[in-house]
Write a protein that holds these residues in place. Structure first.
Motif, PDB file in Angstrom:
ATOM      1  N   ALA A  83       0.744  -1.190   0.112  1.00 38.76           N
ATOM      2  CA  ALA A  83      -0.090   0.043   0.195  1.00 38.76           C
ATOM      3  C   ALA A  83       0.772   1.290   0.184  1.00 38.76           C
ATOM      4  CB  ALA A  83      -0.971  -0.038   1.177  1.00 38.76           C
ATOM      5  N   THR A  84       2.038   1.159   0.416  1.00 37.14           N
ATOM      6  CA  THR A  84       2.865   2.357   0.632  1.00 37.14           C
ATOM      7  C   THR A  84       3.846   2.499  -0.358  1.00 37.14           C
ATOM      8  OG1 THR A  84       4.364   1.278   2.215  1.00 37.14           O
ATOM      9  CG2 THR A  84       2.460   2.217   3.225  1.00 37.14           C
ATOM     10  N   GLY A  85       4.729   1.697  -0.796  1.00 39.12           N
ATOM     11  CA  GLY A  85       5.667   1.981  -1.538  1.00 39.12           C
ATOM     12  C   GLY A  85       6.896   2.577  -1.092  1.00 39.12           C
ATOM     13  N   ASP A  86       7.434   3.840  -1.788  1.00 31.17           N
ATOM     14  CA  ASP A  86       8.527   4.317  -1.539  1.00 31.17           C
ATOM     15  C   ASP A  86       8.309   5.543  -0.319  1.00 31.17           C
ATOM     16  OD1 ASP A  86      10.166   3.083  -3.447  1.00 31.17           O
ATOM     17  OD2 ASP A  86       9.260   4.429  -4.929  1.00 31.17           O
ATOM     18  N   VAL A  87       9.442   5.939   0.062  1.00 27.83           N
ATOM     19  CA  VAL A  87       9.070   6.986   1.089  1.00 27.83           C
ATOM     20  C   VAL A  87       8.247   8.304   0.449  1.00 27.83           C
ATOM     21  CG1 VAL A  87      10.261   8.521   2.817  1.00 27.83           C
ATOM     22  CG2 VAL A  87      11.061   6.129   2.440  1.00 27.83           C
ATOM     23  N   ILE A  88       9.096   8.798  -0.577  1.00 29.56           N
ATOM     24  CA  ILE A  88       8.504   9.901  -1.133  1.00 29.56           C
ATOM     25  C   ILE A  88       7.669   9.371  -2.267  1.00 29.56           C
ATOM     26  CG2 ILE A  88       9.106  12.014  -2.656  1.00 29.56           C
ATOM     27  CD1 ILE A  88      11.779  12.154  -1.129  1.00 29.56           C
ATOM     28  N   ALA A  89       6.303   9.757  -2.318  1.00 29.70           N
ATOM     29  CA  ALA A  89       5.236   8.901  -3.317  1.00 29.70           C
ATOM     30  C   ALA A  89       5.594   9.598  -4.590  1.00 29.70           C
ATOM     31  CB  ALA A  89       4.068   9.251  -2.754  1.00 29.70           C
ATOM     32  N   THR A  90       5.474   8.725  -5.588  1.00 29.14           N
ATOM     33  CA  THR A  90       5.434   9.027  -6.910  1.00 29.14           C
ATOM     34  C   THR A  90       4.208   9.259  -7.671  1.00 29.14           C
ATOM     35  OG1 THR A  90       5.784   6.956  -7.675  1.00 29.14           O
ATOM     36  CG2 THR A  90       7.889   8.083  -7.431  1.00 29.14           C
ATOM     37  N   GLY A  91       4.029   9.749  -8.911  1.00 29.34           N
ATOM     38  CA  GLY A  91       2.836   9.865  -9.481  1.00 29.34           C
ATOM     39  C   GLY A  91       1.901  11.233  -9.194  1.00 29.34           C
ATOM     40  N   PRO A  92       0.612  11.211  -9.429  1.00 32.14           N
ATOM     41  CA  PRO A  92      -0.179  12.361  -9.002  1.00 32.14           C
ATOM     42  C   PRO A  92      -0.481  12.711  -7.636  1.00 32.14           C
ATOM     43  CG  PRO A  92      -1.424  10.505 -10.123  1.00 32.14           C
ATOM     44  CD  PRO A  92      -0.084  10.144  -9.984  1.00 32.14           C
ATOM     45  N   VAL A  93      -0.271  11.659  -6.733  1.00 26.00           N
ATOM     46  CA  VAL A  93      -0.637  11.549  -5.419  1.00 26.00           C
ATOM     47  C   VAL A  93      -0.030  12.727  -4.736  1.00 26.00           C
ATOM     48  CG1 VAL A  93       1.082   9.885  -4.647  1.00 26.00           C
ATOM     49  CG2 VAL A  93      -1.026  10.290  -2.980  1.00 26.00           C
ATOM     50  N   GLY A  94      -0.648  13.302  -3.969  1.00 28.04           N
ATOM     51  CA  GLY A  94      -0.035  14.735  -3.328  1.00 28.04           C
ATOM     52  C   GLY A  94      -0.024  14.535  -1.816  1.00 28.04           C
ATOM     53  N   SER A  95       0.529  15.429  -0.863  1.00 26.04           N
ATOM     54  CA  SER A  95       0.604  15.210   0.387  1.00 26.04           C
ATOM     55  C   SER A  95      -0.751  15.428   1.223  1.00 26.04           C
ATOM     56  CB  SER A  95       1.481  16.395   1.042  1.00 26.04           C
ATOM     57  OG  SER A  95       0.698  17.806   0.807  1.00 26.04           O
ATOM     58  N   ALA A  96      -1.660  16.105   0.478  1.00 25.06           N
ATOM     59  CA  ALA A  96      -3.056  16.205   1.025  1.00 25.06           C
ATOM     60  C   ALA A  96      -3.779  14.881   1.046  1.00 25.06           C
ATOM     61  CB  ALA A  96      -3.957  17.364   0.213  1.00 25.06           C
ATOM     62  N   GLN A  97      -3.588  14.153   0.022  1.00 19.81           N
ATOM     63  CA  GLN A  97      -4.168  13.039  -0.232  1.00 19.81           C
ATOM     64  C   GLN A  97      -3.602  11.926   0.686  1.00 19.81           C
ATOM     65  OE1 GLN A  97      -3.447  13.216  -4.572  1.00 19.81           O
ATOM     66  NE2 GLN A  97      -5.399  12.097  -4.803  1.00 19.81           N
ATOM     67  N   LEU A  98      -2.321  11.805   0.712  1.00 18.98           N
ATOM     68  CA  LEU A  98      -1.570  11.097   1.878  1.00 18.98           C
ATOM     69  C   LEU A  98      -2.038  11.115   3.295  1.00 18.98           C
ATOM     70  CD1 LEU A  98       1.920  11.181   0.093  1.00 18.98           C
ATOM     71  CD2 LEU A  98       0.437   9.080   0.262  1.00 18.98           C
ATOM     72  N   ARG A  99      -2.070  12.573   3.508  1.00 18.79           N
ATOM     73  CA  ARG A  99      -2.404  12.979   4.707  1.00 18.79           C
ATOM     74  C   ARG A  99      -3.869  12.485   5.173  1.00 18.79           C
ATOM     75  NH1 ARG A  99      -0.701  16.484   9.266  1.00 18.79           N
ATOM     76  NH2 ARG A  99      -2.631  16.381  10.574  1.00 18.79           N
ATOM     77  N   ALA A 100      -4.804  12.606   4.140  1.00 21.67           N
ATOM     78  CA  ALA A 100      -6.333  12.072   4.349  1.00 21.67           C
ATOM     79  C   ALA A 100      -6.187  10.909   4.505  1.00 21.67           C
ATOM     80  CB  ALA A 100      -7.187  12.669   3.143  1.00 21.67           C
ATOM     81  N   ARG A 101      -5.563  10.146   3.675  1.00 22.66           N
ATOM     82  CA  ARG A 101      -5.297   8.498   3.852  1.00 22.66           C
ATOM     83  C   ARG A 101      -4.721   8.154   5.262  1.00 22.66           C
ATOM     84  NH1 ARG A 101      -1.686   5.897  -0.430  1.00 22.66           N
ATOM     85  NH2 ARG A 101      -3.054   6.909  -1.622  1.00 22.66           N
TER      86      ARG A 101
END
Length: 207
Positions: free
Chosen positions: A89-107
């Motif tokens: 579910a998580t992958g790399d430390v720094i997310a790649t692709g269109p996902v932003g910090s707001a989406q990661l935070r909400a998740r």
């Protein structure tokens, strides 16, 4: 006329064909953990049947040991599956692709609300790293490790990093990230909330 006997040794193509058919058998696709648990279950059934002619105390001790073994293996299986789920579910430390910090935070917040503290902590750290990339305080390097993220942030692109207290918390957050993601260790809700609070602090968010 006598029917000729089949050859004892199959040709190379026939051997490969036989091997493919054998490997397609359902028993080769079973989950190893489920296989082990099934084997223990069968041994448990056999033990129950054999216990009929054994003194009660000895039978009770044997049954308790078997139950404890099953519980231990079930816990190990649960941890292994949870670790695999977190990594997927998580992958790399720094997310790649269109996902932003707001989406990661909400998740991360949703996972925390669902009681998934370990997964929430990992996503919270990724949200923190992505926010710092968006703010220009961290280079966008998907291959960076958690420790490298901390090293970059504490040095700062202009020689200015977080304060001493925040640096210590950031280092601890990176250690927890690695312990959960790669070590399969649990995390508490308080630890996940602390990473979320650190994300707010480093991102300049007022709540």
């Amino acid at each position: 006329m006598l029917r000729s006997a089949p050859p004892l040794d199959p040709s190379g193509d026939e051997g490969r064909s036989l091997l493919r058919r054998e490997l397609l058998e359902p028993r080769y696709r079973e989950d190893p953990i489920s296989t082990v648990l099934g084997w223990i279950g069968r041994r448990l059934d056999a033990g129950l049947q054999a216990a009929e002619g054994v003194p009660a105390v000895s039978a009770l001790v044997a049954m308790v040991l078997l139950v404890l073994l099953v519980i231990a293996l079930a816990l190990l299986a649960s941890r292994a599956r949870r670790t695999a789920r977190v990594r997927a579910a998580t992958g790399d430390v720094i997310a790649t692709g269109p996902v932003g910090s707001a989406q990661l935070r909400a998740r991360a917040e949703q996972l925390l609300a669902d009681g998934e503290s370990a997964e929430a902590l990992v996503e919270a750290f990724r949200a923190l790293a992505r926010r710092q990339v968006e703010q220009g305080a961290l280079s966008d390097d998907p291959g960076a490790t958690a420790r490298e993220v901390v090293a970059d942030l504490t040095g700062g692109p202009s020689g200015t990093g977080p304060g001493t207290a925040a640096t210590g918390r950031l280092t601890r957050a990176a250690e927890l990230f690695d312990a959960v993601l790669y070590g399969g260790l649990p995390a508490t809700a308080e630890q996940a909330r602390d990473v979320l609070a650190l994300d707010d602090e480093l991102g300049g968010v007022r709540r």
